[in-house]
Structure formats: structure tokens, C-alpha cells
Scaffold this motif. Sequence first.
Motif, PDB file in Angstrom:
ATOM      1  N   GLY A  95       2.670   2.200  -2.526  1.00 31.18           N
ATOM      2  CA  GLY A  95       2.752   2.663  -3.902  1.00 31.18           C
ATOM      3  C   GLY A  95       3.883   2.036  -4.710  1.00 31.18           C
ATOM      4  O   GLY A  95       4.312   2.590  -5.722  1.00 31.18           O
ATOM      5  N   LYS A  96       4.308   0.882  -4.310  1.00 32.05           N
ATOM      6  CA  LYS A  96       5.402   0.189  -5.012  1.00 32.05           C
ATOM      7  C   LYS A  96       5.045  -0.081  -6.478  1.00 32.05           C
ATOM      8  O   LYS A  96       5.835   0.206  -7.380  1.00 32.05           O
ATOM      9  N   SER A  97       3.840  -0.606  -6.694  1.00 40.43           N
ATOM     10  CA  SER A  97       3.425  -0.935  -8.065  1.00 40.43           C
ATOM     11  C   SER A  97       3.259   0.337  -8.890  1.00 40.43           C
ATOM     12  O   SER A  97       3.639   0.387 -10.066  1.00 40.43           O
ATOM     13  N   LEU A  98       2.706   1.337  -8.246  1.00 42.06           N
ATOM     14  CA  LEU A  98       2.518   2.604  -8.939  1.00 42.06           C
ATOM     15  C   LEU A  98       3.860   3.224  -9.346  1.00 42.06           C
ATOM     16  O   LEU A  98       4.019   3.713 -10.467  1.00 42.06           O
ATOM     17  N   THR A 117      -4.802   7.775  -9.015  1.00 43.25           N
ATOM     18  CA  THR A 117      -5.628   6.626  -8.638  1.00 43.25           C
ATOM     19  C   THR A 117      -6.681   6.370  -9.717  1.00 43.25           C
ATOM     20  O   THR A 117      -6.904   5.234 -10.127  1.00 43.25           O
ATOM     21  N   ASP A 147      -1.628  12.304  -5.401  1.00 48.20           N
ATOM     22  CA  ASP A 147      -2.409  12.934  -6.461  1.00 48.20           C
ATOM     23  C   ASP A 147      -3.582  12.016  -6.801  1.00 48.20           C
ATOM     24  O   ASP A 147      -3.384  10.905  -7.296  1.00 48.20           O
ATOM     25  N   GLY A 180       0.768  -1.236   0.000  1.00 48.28           N
ATOM     26  CA  GLY A 180       0.000   0.000   0.000  1.00 48.28           C
ATOM     27  C   GLY A 180       0.798   1.285   0.000  1.00 48.28           C
ATOM     28  O   GLY A 180       0.216   2.359   0.085  1.00 48.28           O
ATOM     29  N   PRO A 240       4.283  13.402  -4.515  1.00 46.14           N
ATOM     30  CA  PRO A 240       3.059  13.840  -3.830  1.00 46.14           C
ATOM     31  C   PRO A 240       1.898  12.857  -4.012  1.00 46.14           C
ATOM     32  O   PRO A 240       1.930  12.016  -4.909  1.00 46.14           O
ATOM     33  N   ASN A 245       7.168   8.015  -1.377  1.00 46.32           N
ATOM     34  CA  ASN A 245       5.878   8.253  -2.033  1.00 46.32           C
ATOM     35  C   ASN A 245       4.873   8.798  -1.016  1.00 46.32           C
ATOM     36  O   ASN A 245       5.051   8.636   0.184  1.00 46.32           O
TER      37      ASN A 245
HETATM   38  P1  ADP Z   1       1.779  -1.302  -3.342  1.00 48.23           P
HETATM   39  O1  ADP Z   1       2.259  -1.848  -4.652  1.00 48.23           O
HETATM   40  O2  ADP Z   1       2.874  -0.717  -2.515  1.00 48.23           O
HETATM   41  O3  ADP Z   1       0.929  -2.258  -2.562  1.00 48.23           O
HETATM   42  P2  ADP Z   1       0.125   0.388  -4.987  1.00 48.23           P
HETATM   43  O4  ADP Z   1       1.104   0.894  -5.952  1.00 48.23           O
HETATM   44  O5  ADP Z   1      -0.792  -0.699  -5.448  1.00 48.23           O
HETATM   45  O6  ADP Z   1       0.834  -0.066  -3.632  1.00 48.23           O
HETATM   46  O7  ADP Z   1      -0.704   1.622  -4.431  1.00 48.23           O
HETATM   47  C1  ADP Z   1      -1.785   1.462  -3.530  1.00 48.23           C
HETATM   48  C2  ADP Z   1      -2.922   2.407  -3.920  1.00 48.23           C
HETATM   49  O8  ADP Z   1      -2.538   3.747  -3.666  1.00 48.23           O
HETATM   50  C3  ADP Z   1      -3.284   2.343  -5.384  1.00 48.23           C
HETATM   51  O9  ADP Z   1      -4.669   2.495  -5.528  1.00 48.23           O
HETATM   52  C4  ADP Z   1      -2.547   3.521  -5.977  1.00 48.23           C
HETATM   53  O10 ADP Z   1      -3.168   4.000  -7.152  1.00 48.23           O
HETATM   54  C5  ADP Z   1      -2.581   4.521  -4.855  1.00 48.23           C
HETATM   55  N1  ADP Z   1      -1.425   5.430  -4.855  1.00 48.23           N
HETATM   56  C6  ADP Z   1      -0.129   5.077  -4.708  1.00 48.23           C
HETATM   57  N2  ADP Z   1       0.677   6.158  -4.737  1.00 48.23           N
HETATM   58  C7  ADP Z   1      -0.140   7.235  -4.906  1.00 48.23           C
HETATM   59  C8  ADP Z   1       0.070   8.649  -5.022  1.00 48.23           C
HETATM   60  N3  ADP Z   1       1.291   9.189  -4.970  1.00 48.23           N
HETATM   61  N4  ADP Z   1      -1.014   9.446  -5.202  1.00 48.23           N
HETATM   62  C9  ADP Z   1      -2.255   8.914  -5.248  1.00 48.23           C
HETATM   63  N5  ADP Z   1      -2.532   7.604  -5.157  1.00 48.23           N
HETATM   64  C10 ADP Z   1      -1.490   6.760  -4.986  1.00 48.23           C
END
Ligand code: ADP
Length: 260
Positions: free
Chosen positions: A31-34, A231, A227, A29, A225, A189
Motif C-alpha cells: 500500500g505504498k502508493s495508496l 480499492t 477498507d 503490494g 485498516p 497499513n
Molecule cells: P504498493 O504501492 O505498495 O505496491 P498499492 O498502494 O498499489 O501498493 O496497493 C496495492 C493494492 O492494495 C491496491 O489495489 C490498493 O488499492 C490496495 N490497498 C492498499 N492499502 C489498502 C487498504 N488499507 N485497504 C484496502 N485496500 C488497500
Amino acid sequence: GRGVPLTMANGAPDRKIKQVIAIMSGKGGVGKSLVTGLLAVSLRRQGQQVGILDGDITGPSIARMFGTKGQPTKSANGGIEPLRSKGGIKVVSMNMFLEKESDPVVWRGPMISSAIKQFYSDVDWGNLDYLLVDLPPGTSDAPMTVMQALPLDGVVIVSSPQMLATMIVMKCINMVQQLKGSIVGVVENMSYFETPKGERYEIFGSSNGAELVGMTGAPLLGTLPIDSALTTLCDAGRVEEYYAEHYEELAANFTNTLRI
Ligand code: ADP
């Protein structure tokens, strides 16, 4: 039967992958994947050849973010042809091989390990500047299994500005060191939220970027930031339409660090 049997290819197809970099986080959670997805997008904009191996076998999210549809097919070389995003990023993810996207993958370590190895060796990645590997979150068996199955050149650690997250980063560092890997850098992040008027709110606490650098001895590659537009775009499979200066800087710092 359905899909491409994972054991199809024999021998690695012709290809050259310059750098294999894993993206890691101490917990889910953050934002690793993001970060994996947007780093790929920015690198692609720079003109690099980029692939993403979604190593998060039980919770894959890369394919959805890029809106790739369908299943990988057999390539001309007898390997598995990765799916391509609109922008030309090659993507392979576990849910491409599932009957239904919502099917759970209930595998133990050895099966995860062999799937990941095949994602690396049997997929016809072609020539890549960067293969980014989205690791399963945390520091349990699953990310360890994935890291050990691949010839990694480095690891990027994603964190968020919370005490807890910083403590958890230490676990990441220990794991990378245990596996004799090298840390390319750290990304913070969800560092802050900025209103349209330019007021900044540090929603998850004040930045601990400096602390992270101290702990890892690796550079801070970016401070990103929150944003809400992100999402929305991710959920719609349109992550490639997102543009923000922060991510271009992140990609530039990433390539510069790897060049040294
Ligand atoms: P992880 O891979 O670490 O479990 P995700 O990349 O899946 O996390 O991100 C978790 C949720 O948070 C997703 O819905 C993603 O779109 C959202 N998210 C991550 N980073 C941001 C950001 N900087 N701004 C807005 N939403 C974010």
C-alpha cells in the motif's frame, strides 16, 4: 511526436519546495502508493501545497488513483506543467509520457535516473510545502536510483503486519542509512479489518507497530485498516473523495514530526 520532450527545459523554473519526502516499502503490494496518495489528500485538506512525483517508473499508479487525464504541457516558464488533481494536487507520473498507459517501460538504471532527475528539475512544481515521491517497491536498484537522484529530506516507510514485512523493513532501514537519509516515520497499513458492528479482525497477523518503532527509532505515524471502499475509489480515479479519520491523523503526525 507525442507528449512533452523530457529534455525541454533548461534551468529550474522559479519555485520553492520546502520538503521532499520519499515513501518507501520493502516489497510491493503493502500500500505504498495508496499511502502516498492519501497522505497527499489529507495534507491538501490541511491547506498545504502538495505535489506527487511518481518515482515508480515501471509500475506507476498515482495518475490512475487521482484520475488525471491527458499529458503535461509546456509551462509559462518553459518547464513541464504537472497535471492537477481535482483537489489541486500536482502530479507527474511516467505513464503521462507514454503512448499508451499499458506500454511497459524497459529502461535500465541510468535512464530511470535521468527521467527522475528531470521530473524533479524540469517540472514547474511552483511553490510546494511537500513533494511526495512514490518510490519503486523493494530495496533493489530501482528505488536506490530514484533516492539518489533526488534531494530527499526524509523517508516514510510503509509496512504491513506480517513477520515477513517486518524483516523486510530492516532492509529498508539499512538502505536509508546507507544513503545517509533520515526516516521520518513508519506507517502500518492493512493492520486490521473492522466490521460495521465494530469487531476488529487482524487479517494479516497482529500489529507489529511497536516493533517497527523499536527497529527504526522513528515514530509510528499511523495504523491503517483495510477498507474495500478504498480499492474501489482508487480504481475509479476518485481517491480524493475518500475520508477517514485515520488518514487525517496520519497527516497530522507527519507534519508534526517534520516540524520538530
Ligand atoms: P504498493 O504501492 O505498495 O505496491 P498499492 O498502494 O498499489 O501498493 O496497493 C496495492 C493494492 O492494495 C491496491 O489495489 C490498493 O488499492 C490496495 N490497498 C492498499 N492499502 C489498502 C487498504 N488499507 N485497504 C484496502 N485496500 C488497500
